[in-house]
Design a protein around this motif. Structure first.
Motif, short mmCIF file in Angstrom:
data_model
loop_
_atom_site.label_atom_id
_atom_site.label_comp_id
_atom_site.label_asym_id
_atom_site.label_seq_id
_atom_site.Cartn_x
_atom_site.Cartn_y
_atom_site.Cartn_z
N UNK A 117 -1.21 3.84 -2.64
CA UNK A 117 -1.21 3.30 -1.28
C UNK A 117 -2.55 2.62 -0.99
N UNK A 118 -3.63 3.32 -1.29
CA UNK A 118 -4.97 2.77 -1.02
C UNK A 118 -5.22 1.55 -1.90
N UNK A 119 -4.74 1.55 -3.14
CA UNK A 119 -4.88 0.38 -4.01
C UNK A 119 -4.23 -0.85 -3.38
N UNK A 120 -3.09 -0.65 -2.74
CA UNK A 120 -2.44 -1.77 -2.04
C UNK A 120 -3.34 -2.29 -0.92
N UNK A 121 -3.94 -1.39 -0.17
CA UNK A 121 -4.84 -1.80 0.92
C UNK A 121 -6.06 -2.54 0.37
N UNK A 122 -6.57 -2.09 -0.77
CA UNK A 122 -7.72 -2.76 -1.40
C UNK A 122 -7.35 -4.20 -1.74
N UNK A 123 -6.09 -4.45 -2.12
CA UNK A 123 -5.60 -5.79 -2.45
C UNK A 123 -5.13 -6.55 -1.19
N UNK A 124 -5.37 -5.98 -0.02
CA UNK A 124 -4.97 -6.57 1.27
C UNK A 124 -3.45 -6.63 1.42
N UNK A 125 -2.74 -5.75 0.74
CA UNK A 125 -1.28 -5.66 0.85
C UNK A 125 -0.96 -4.49 1.78
N UNK A 126 -1.04 -4.73 3.07
CA UNK A 126 -0.86 -3.68 4.07
C UNK A 126 0.62 -3.38 4.32
N UNK A 127 1.50 -4.28 3.89
CA UNK A 127 2.95 -4.09 4.04
C UNK A 127 3.55 -3.38 2.83
N UNK A 128 2.73 -3.13 1.81
CA UNK A 128 3.18 -2.54 0.54
C UNK A 128 4.37 -3.33 -0.01
N UNK A 129 4.13 -4.62 -0.24
CA UNK A 129 5.19 -5.48 -0.75
C UNK A 129 5.66 -5.03 -2.13
N UNK A 130 4.79 -4.38 -2.89
CA UNK A 130 5.20 -3.74 -4.13
C UNK A 130 5.49 -2.29 -3.74
N UNK A 131 6.77 -1.93 -3.73
CA UNK A 131 7.12 -0.59 -3.25
C UNK A 131 6.56 0.49 -4.16
N UNK A 132 6.26 1.62 -3.55
CA UNK A 132 5.73 2.78 -4.25
C UNK A 132 6.78 3.88 -4.10
N UNK A 133 7.31 4.41 -5.20
CA UNK A 133 8.33 5.45 -5.10
C UNK A 133 7.85 6.61 -4.22
N UNK A 134 8.71 7.01 -3.27
CA UNK A 134 8.40 8.12 -2.38
C UNK A 134 7.73 7.70 -1.09
N UNK A 135 7.34 6.42 -0.99
CA UNK A 135 6.65 5.94 0.21
C UNK A 135 7.65 5.16 1.07
N UNK A 136 7.78 5.58 2.32
CA UNK A 136 8.66 4.90 3.27
C UNK A 136 8.10 3.50 3.52
N UNK A 137 8.96 2.47 3.57
CA UNK A 137 8.46 1.12 3.87
C UNK A 137 7.62 1.11 5.16
N UNK A 138 6.53 0.36 5.11
CA UNK A 138 5.61 0.29 6.25
C UNK A 138 6.20 -0.61 7.33
N UNK A 139 6.25 -0.11 8.55
CA UNK A 139 6.74 -0.91 9.67
C UNK A 139 5.75 -2.05 9.93
N UNK A 140 6.24 -3.24 10.33
CA UNK A 140 5.35 -4.38 10.56
C UNK A 140 4.21 -4.09 11.54
N UNK A 141 4.49 -3.37 12.63
CA UNK A 141 3.41 -3.08 13.59
C UNK A 141 2.38 -2.14 13.01
N UNK A 142 2.81 -1.22 12.14
CA UNK A 142 1.86 -0.32 11.48
C UNK A 142 0.99 -1.10 10.49
N UNK A 143 1.60 -1.98 9.71
CA UNK A 143 0.84 -2.79 8.75
C UNK A 143 -0.18 -3.65 9.48
N UNK A 144 0.22 -4.22 10.61
CA UNK A 144 -0.69 -5.05 11.40
C UNK A 144 -1.86 -4.23 11.96
N UNK A 145 -1.57 -3.02 12.43
CA UNK A 145 -2.62 -2.14 12.95
C UNK A 145 -3.62 -1.81 11.84
#
Length: 132
Positions: free
Chosen positions: A33-61
């Motif tokens: 999850x944090x690796x995605x944030x390091x790459x500025x991928x706050x929406x987790x466009x590459x899904x991570x097994x076990x992680x619920x898709x990030x809601x757009x407002x959460x990704x924006x926050x």
């Protein structure tokens, strides 16, 4: 006091009375999850097994908070498990992960997650990034 070495298995314990260390079984997913944030991928466009898709407002926050903080995030070092915590809330764990930056090392930013038991495993729901 017990050693907090990475070779020591840390189980997920349902303890509503005290904060506990992050279970070993969760750590690689949290690192992803944090690796995605390091790459500025706050929406987790590459899904991570076990992680619920990030809601757009959460990704924006998360994006706005990290950019507003003004430091460049880095991958989580093993050291983060010494200060990050979780606590059982009756139906899930609330999890607080210390984030790290290039300029500060351990920053004031934290990743907040909700972790639930699901299908003989765990489900991770990204809640927010903030300064507690």
């Amino acid at each position: 006091m017990a050693s907090n070495e990475s070779s020591t298995e840390v189980p997920a314990i349902k303890d509503a009375e005290s904060e506990r260390p992050i279970p070993t079984a969760w750590r690689n997913i949290i690192k992803s999850i944090v690796s995605s944030f390091v790459r500025h991928d706050y929406h987790l466009t590459t899904s991570i097994p076990g992680v619920v898709p990030v809601q757009p407002d959460t990704a924006e926050q998360i994006e706005n908070y990290i950019k507003g903080y003004g430091a460049e995030l880095t991958e989580l070092p093993e050291e983060t498990w010494n200060s990050s915590i979780c606590i059982w809330m009756g139906n899930r764990w609330d999890v607080l992960i210390d984030l790290w930056s290039r300029s500060e090392g351990r920053s004031d930013l934290a990743l907040s997650l909700h972790v639930s038991e699901k299908n003989n495993g765990f489900e991770f729901n990204i809640y927010m990034v903030y300064v507690p």
